[in-house]
Motif scaffolding. Sequence first.
Motif, PDB file in Angstrom:
ATOM      1  N   MET A 107      -8.745   0.463   9.307  1.00  0.00           N
ATOM      2  CA  MET A 107      -8.126  -0.129   8.118  1.00  0.00           C
ATOM      3  C   MET A 107      -8.053   0.906   6.986  1.00  0.00           C
ATOM      4  O   MET A 107      -7.030   1.024   6.302  1.00  0.00           O
ATOM      5  CB  MET A 107      -8.963  -1.336   7.683  1.00  0.00           C
ATOM      6  N   MET A 108      -9.117   1.653   6.795  1.00  0.00           N
ATOM      7  CA  MET A 108      -9.146   2.671   5.740  1.00  0.00           C
ATOM      8  C   MET A 108      -8.110   3.775   6.008  1.00  0.00           C
ATOM      9  O   MET A 108      -7.400   4.214   5.097  1.00  0.00           O
ATOM     10  CB  MET A 108     -10.541   3.294   5.645  1.00  0.00           C
ATOM     11  N   MET A 109      -8.033   4.208   7.265  1.00  0.00           N
ATOM     12  CA  MET A 109      -7.076   5.262   7.612  1.00  0.00           C
ATOM     13  C   MET A 109      -5.645   4.764   7.384  1.00  0.00           C
ATOM     14  O   MET A 109      -4.790   5.508   6.895  1.00  0.00           O
ATOM     15  CB  MET A 109      -7.262   5.700   9.073  1.00  0.00           C
ATOM     16  N   LYS A 110      -5.397   3.520   7.738  1.00  0.00           N
ATOM     17  CA  LYS A 110      -4.063   2.961   7.519  1.00  0.00           C
ATOM     18  C   LYS A 110      -3.796   2.742   6.029  1.00  0.00           C
ATOM     19  O   LYS A 110      -2.659   2.893   5.569  1.00  0.00           O
ATOM     20  CB  LYS A 110      -3.904   1.639   8.288  1.00  0.00           C
ATOM     21  N   GLN A 111      -4.848   2.427   5.285  1.00  0.00           N
ATOM     22  CA  GLN A 111      -4.682   2.226   3.840  1.00  0.00           C
ATOM     23  C   GLN A 111      -4.221   3.509   3.156  1.00  0.00           C
ATOM     24  O   GLN A 111      -3.422   3.474   2.214  1.00  0.00           O
ATOM     25  CB  GLN A 111      -6.005   1.748   3.230  1.00  0.00           C
ATOM     26  N   ILE A 112      -4.731   4.639   3.643  1.00  0.00           N
ATOM     27  CA  ILE A 112      -4.321   5.935   3.080  1.00  0.00           C
ATOM     28  C   ILE A 112      -2.798   6.086   3.160  1.00  0.00           C
ATOM     29  O   ILE A 112      -2.170   6.619   2.239  1.00  0.00           O
ATOM     30  CB  ILE A 112      -5.030   7.087   3.832  1.00  0.00           C
ATOM     31  N   GLN A 113      -2.230   5.598   4.249  1.00  0.00           N
ATOM     32  CA  GLN A 113      -0.776   5.699   4.407  1.00  0.00           C
ATOM     33  C   GLN A 113      -0.045   4.547   3.725  1.00  0.00           C
ATOM     34  O   GLN A 113       1.130   4.666   3.394  1.00  0.00           O
ATOM     35  CB  GLN A 113      -0.432   5.775   5.899  1.00  0.00           C
ATOM     36  N   LYS A 114      -0.737   3.439   3.504  1.00  0.00           N
ATOM     37  CA  LYS A 114      -0.077   2.266   2.910  1.00  0.00           C
ATOM     38  C   LYS A 114       0.000   2.316   1.388  1.00  0.00           C
ATOM     39  O   LYS A 114       0.889   1.682   0.794  1.00  0.00           O
ATOM     40  CB  LYS A 114      -0.826   0.989   3.322  1.00  0.00           C
ATOM     41  N   ILE A 115      -0.929   3.007   0.745  1.00  0.00           N
ATOM     42  CA  ILE A 115      -0.901   3.018  -0.716  1.00  0.00           C
ATOM     43  C   ILE A 115       0.346   3.728  -1.227  1.00  0.00           C
ATOM     44  O   ILE A 115       0.955   4.535  -0.525  1.00  0.00           O
ATOM     45  CB  ILE A 115      -2.164   3.678  -1.327  1.00  0.00           C
ATOM     46  N   SER A 116       0.692   3.412  -2.446  1.00  0.00           N
ATOM     47  CA  SER A 116       1.963   3.879  -3.016  1.00  0.00           C
ATOM     48  C   SER A 116       1.906   5.307  -3.539  1.00  0.00           C
ATOM     49  O   SER A 116       2.933   5.844  -3.963  1.00  0.00           O
ATOM     50  CB  SER A 116       2.373   2.942  -4.150  1.00  0.00           C
ATOM     51  N   LYS A 117       0.733   5.930  -3.529  1.00  0.00           N
ATOM     52  CA  LYS A 117       0.576   7.288  -4.033  1.00  0.00           C
ATOM     53  C   LYS A 117       0.295   8.243  -2.873  1.00  0.00           C
ATOM     54  O   LYS A 117      -0.453   7.891  -1.955  1.00  0.00           O
ATOM     55  CB  LYS A 117      -0.607   7.357  -5.016  1.00  0.00           C
ATOM     56  N   PRO A 118       0.812   9.468  -2.921  1.00  0.00           N
ATOM     57  CA  PRO A 118       0.483  10.447  -1.878  1.00  0.00           C
ATOM     58  C   PRO A 118      -1.013  10.772  -1.857  1.00  0.00           C
ATOM     59  O   PRO A 118      -1.658  10.806  -2.910  1.00  0.00           O
ATOM     60  CB  PRO A 118       1.300  11.683  -2.284  1.00  0.00           C
ATOM     61  N   ALA A 172       7.414   7.753 -10.049  1.00  0.00           N
ATOM     62  CA  ALA A 172       6.360   7.106  -9.273  1.00  0.00           C
ATOM     63  C   ALA A 172       6.935   6.052  -8.323  1.00  0.00           C
ATOM     64  O   ALA A 172       6.508   5.924  -7.177  1.00  0.00           O
ATOM     65  CB  ALA A 172       5.339   6.470 -10.207  1.00  0.00           C
ATOM     66  N   GLU A 173       7.903   5.302  -8.796  1.00  0.00           N
ATOM     67  CA  GLU A 173       8.466   4.235  -7.966  1.00  0.00           C
ATOM     68  C   GLU A 173       9.266   4.810  -6.803  1.00  0.00           C
ATOM     69  O   GLU A 173       9.235   4.269  -5.694  1.00  0.00           O
ATOM     70  CB  GLU A 173       9.343   3.308  -8.826  1.00  0.00           C
ATOM     71  N   VAL A 174       9.943   5.920  -7.048  1.00  0.00           N
ATOM     72  CA  VAL A 174      10.712   6.555  -5.976  1.00  0.00           C
ATOM     73  C   VAL A 174       9.769   7.081  -4.890  1.00  0.00           C
ATOM     74  O   VAL A 174      10.013   6.897  -3.686  1.00  0.00           O
ATOM     75  CB  VAL A 174      11.597   7.697  -6.541  1.00  0.00           C
ATOM     76  N   ILE A 175       8.695   7.730  -5.302  1.00  0.00           N
ATOM     77  CA  ILE A 175       7.709   8.218  -4.330  1.00  0.00           C
ATOM     78  C   ILE A 175       7.092   7.041  -3.569  1.00  0.00           C
ATOM     79  O   ILE A 175       6.899   7.104  -2.351  1.00  0.00           O
ATOM     80  CB  ILE A 175       6.607   9.041  -5.044  1.00  0.00           C
ATOM     81  N   ALA A 176       6.796   5.966  -4.281  1.00  0.00           N
ATOM     82  CA  ALA A 176       6.208   4.781  -3.632  1.00  0.00           C
ATOM     83  C   ALA A 176       7.141   4.223  -2.564  1.00  0.00           C
ATOM     84  O   ALA A 176       6.720   3.941  -1.434  1.00  0.00           O
ATOM     85  CB  ALA A 176       5.889   3.714  -4.672  1.00  0.00           C
TER      86      ALA A 176
END
Lengths: 261, 261, 261
Positions: free
Chosen positions: B90-101, B205-209
Amino acid sequence: MTEKLIRTDKDYIAYLKLNDNPANSLSSEMMGAIQAELTEIDTNPSIRVVVFESASEKIFCSGHSLTEVKGMMSDKDVQAQEKLFAQCSMMMKQIQKISKPAIAKVRGVATAAGNQLVASCDLAYGSEDSRYALPGANIGLFCHTPQVAVSRTIGRKATMEMLLSGQMINSAKAEKIGLINKVVSSADLDSEVEMVCATINQKSAEVIAQGKRSFYRQIEMGLTDAYAATSQNMVKNLELNDANEGISSFLEKRQPEWTND
Amino acid sequence: MTEKLIRTDKDYIAYLKLNDNPANSLSSEMMGAIQAELTEIDTNPSIRVVVFESASEKIFCSGHSLTEVKGMMSDKDVQAQEKLFAQCSMMMKQIQKISKPAIAKVRGVATAAGNQLVASCDLAYGSEDSRYALPGANIGLFCHTPQVAVSRTIGRKATMEMLLSGQMINSAKAEKIGLINKVVSSADLDSEVEMVCATINQKSAEVIAQGKRSFYRQIEMGLTDAYAATSQNMVKNLELNDANEGISSFLEKRQPEWTND
Amino acid sequence: MTEKLIRTDKDYIAYLKLNDNPANSLSSEMMGAIQAELTEIDTNPSIRVVVFESASEKIFCSGHSLTEVKGMMSDKDVQAQEKLFAQCSMMMKQIQKISKPAIAKVRGVATAAGNQLVASCDLAYGSEDSRYALPGANIGLFCHTPQVAVSRTIGRKATMEMLLSGQMINSAKAEKIGLINKVVSSADLDSEVEMVCATINQKSAEVIAQGKRSFYRQIEMGLTDAYAATSQNMVKNLELNDANEGISSFLEKRQPEWTND
C-alpha cells in the motif's frame, strides 16, 4: 537421450551441451532431449542450476533445423509445423517454469530460436566473440516466436532493429541492450558462470524455486494484482524452515544451514 | 510522527529522512509514519515534491525489519504477516498515487524493500558510493514483493541477476540499467536533487498532478485503451486555467504565472 | 496533399519531409497529410520503407500546433479537441499498423508529439545534434498522449525524468536509454538510414509485413497467448512462396529471389 545433447553434472550444476554440428539446431529431437533433461533437473535434488552451452566455439545455437522445416513444407504437413512450434514454445516456457535457475553460456553465434533460448534463460553470459541475431527475415521466415522472448527482455527499438535488419550484433551491444548480463573474455567465461552458480548454490533451493515461480507470475500482472500475489508469496515463504533459519542466522551473525524445506 | 522519520519542509520540498539507526528498516511503525506524511503531503498546497533520504551515510534503507518479521514468525501470526506486506505494498503504491513527484536521494545501501522504495519513486538519484541489492534469498526470504517494483523499472536479466545472486551492484551499474536516473558525487547530490525539484516547481501543480496520475494509469493498459484514456486526459487538462495561461504565455513569449487550477 | 508535407520517393523509399516552418508542428492538416500518405504507402508495392525527416535542421517536429489548440480552447470546442487527439493517436497507431517499416531520421529537436512520433516509428536514427524532450508541463499541458509511446519504448525512470523536468536530452542520452537506435554524425545520417533501408529491401515485403504485424500484436499479450499467436504466424509464414524460396536458397547456398507472396 541423444548424443546431440550431452549432459554433464558437475556437483550441483547440470551442463546441457548442444552438440549437433555444425549448426547446433533446435531440431524436434534436440528440443525433446532438452525437455526431458529439464523435466529431470526440475525435481532432481542434487541439481541447483542448469547451464546451456555448446560443443562448438562457432555456433551456440542456430535455431530451428531448416532441413526439418523444409521437409514439413514439402509435405505440406501443417500439423507437423504446428506441433514443432508448439514444442519450441513449450520448451522455452519450461525453462522459466522449472524450479532451478537456467543460464545461457554463449560462445559463437546465437540466432533465431537460438537467440530466443538466450532470452528465455534467467541469466545469460557471453564471450567477447559471441554474437546475436534474429535473422529469420533473411530467409523468408520472420522470427515471429523468437521475438516473444526477445521483446520481453530488451527494448522495442533494439528488438525491431534485430528483426528488420537480420544482422548480427556483437557481445558489447548485447550487454548494452540487456540481452545478456555480461560480456566475459572467452578464457574466463567458464569460471565466471561457475561463480554465478556458486552464489545460487549458497541459497536455499526451495526459496529460489518459490522466487523464480513468483517472478514470472507477477511480471504478467497489473501492479495491484502483482502485489497481492507476491504478498501471499512472502507469507508462504515465511512458513519455510529455511526462512526461519536464514533470518535467525542473520540476526545471530552466523552462516545459515539450509534444509531446503 | 515517530522520530524514526524526520520530516523537514524547505520551501516547497518535503524531505522525509529515515532515521532509524543502524538499518533504517521499514518497520510497520516506519511505514505508518511514511504513509501519514504522504497523505498529508498529497493535499498540502505548499509542498510540490517529496524527497526520501537517510540520516545514515551507510544505509539508505534496508527493507523490512527482520526483528519484527522474526517475531511474527515465532508467534506463527500469519495475519500479522499478511498485514505487514499489505501495508508495504500500500505504501509503495501510495508513492505513485500521490499528486506530487517522489524522489529517492540515495546515499549508502538500498536493499530489499529499500530497493523497492527506490524503484517505486518517480525519480532516483544516487551518490557515487550508493549501492543496491535484492538480497532476500541470502536470508531465506526471496524478494517477492520488491521484485514487483524493480522488474517494472529495469530489464528482466538485470532484475534476475539481483534476485538470484543477492549481490550488491554499484551506482554506475544502477544508472546503466535504469534503476536510478543519475549518479552524482556525494558532495553534489543535495544540490542536484534540489535543481530537479526546482524544475518541477516551475510547473503547475495541478498539471503535474494530472500527469503523474495519467502516467501510472496508462502504463498498465494496452495501446488502444492507453490512447483513449490519455486523449481524455488531454481534453481535461485543457480545461485548466493553467493550460490556457501556459499556452498563451508561450505564444506571447513571456513567463507563465500559474494559479494551479 | 499540402506542401507542408513533401513526399519524395527514391526507389523503394518514401521520404515524408515535414516542411512547416518554423515549428514543423503536427497540425490537423499535417497529420491528415501524413495519414493519407501512410494509407497510400501501406499498399503501394513499389515502396518498402517510409522515412520521416524534416526540412528544417533545427526542428524535426515540435508536436501539436499550439495556435490550433489555443483556438479550440478559446472556442471551448471540446469536440474539436477530442477529434484532434483521436486523430493524433490514430496516426501514431497507423505508423505501427502499416505493412512497411517506418524510420524516424531526426535532425534538430523532437518534442512532445514530435517525440511521440520518434517513439512510434519502428526504428529511429538521430544526428549528433538532435535533441529530445517531453516539455508539455512547461506550458501547462502535460504530455499525456506522448508518454504512451515513450513509456513503451524506454524505461520508467527515464520517461518520468523527461515528463517532470520538461528538459531536453541530447542524442547520446537518447541512444543510451533506447529512444533512438543510434547517433550518427549529421554528415553520415542520410547514408546510414539508406543502408538500413537497403537491409530491409533485401527481405521479402510480405514477410516483413507479416512480421511487423505479429510484433505489435504479441507485445500486448501474456506469454502463453503470445506464443500461441506467433506459432500460428510461423505456420502462416511458411505457406508463403518466399518462405520456400528463402529456406531453399539458404540450404542451396544461393541468393533468394523473392516474389513477395
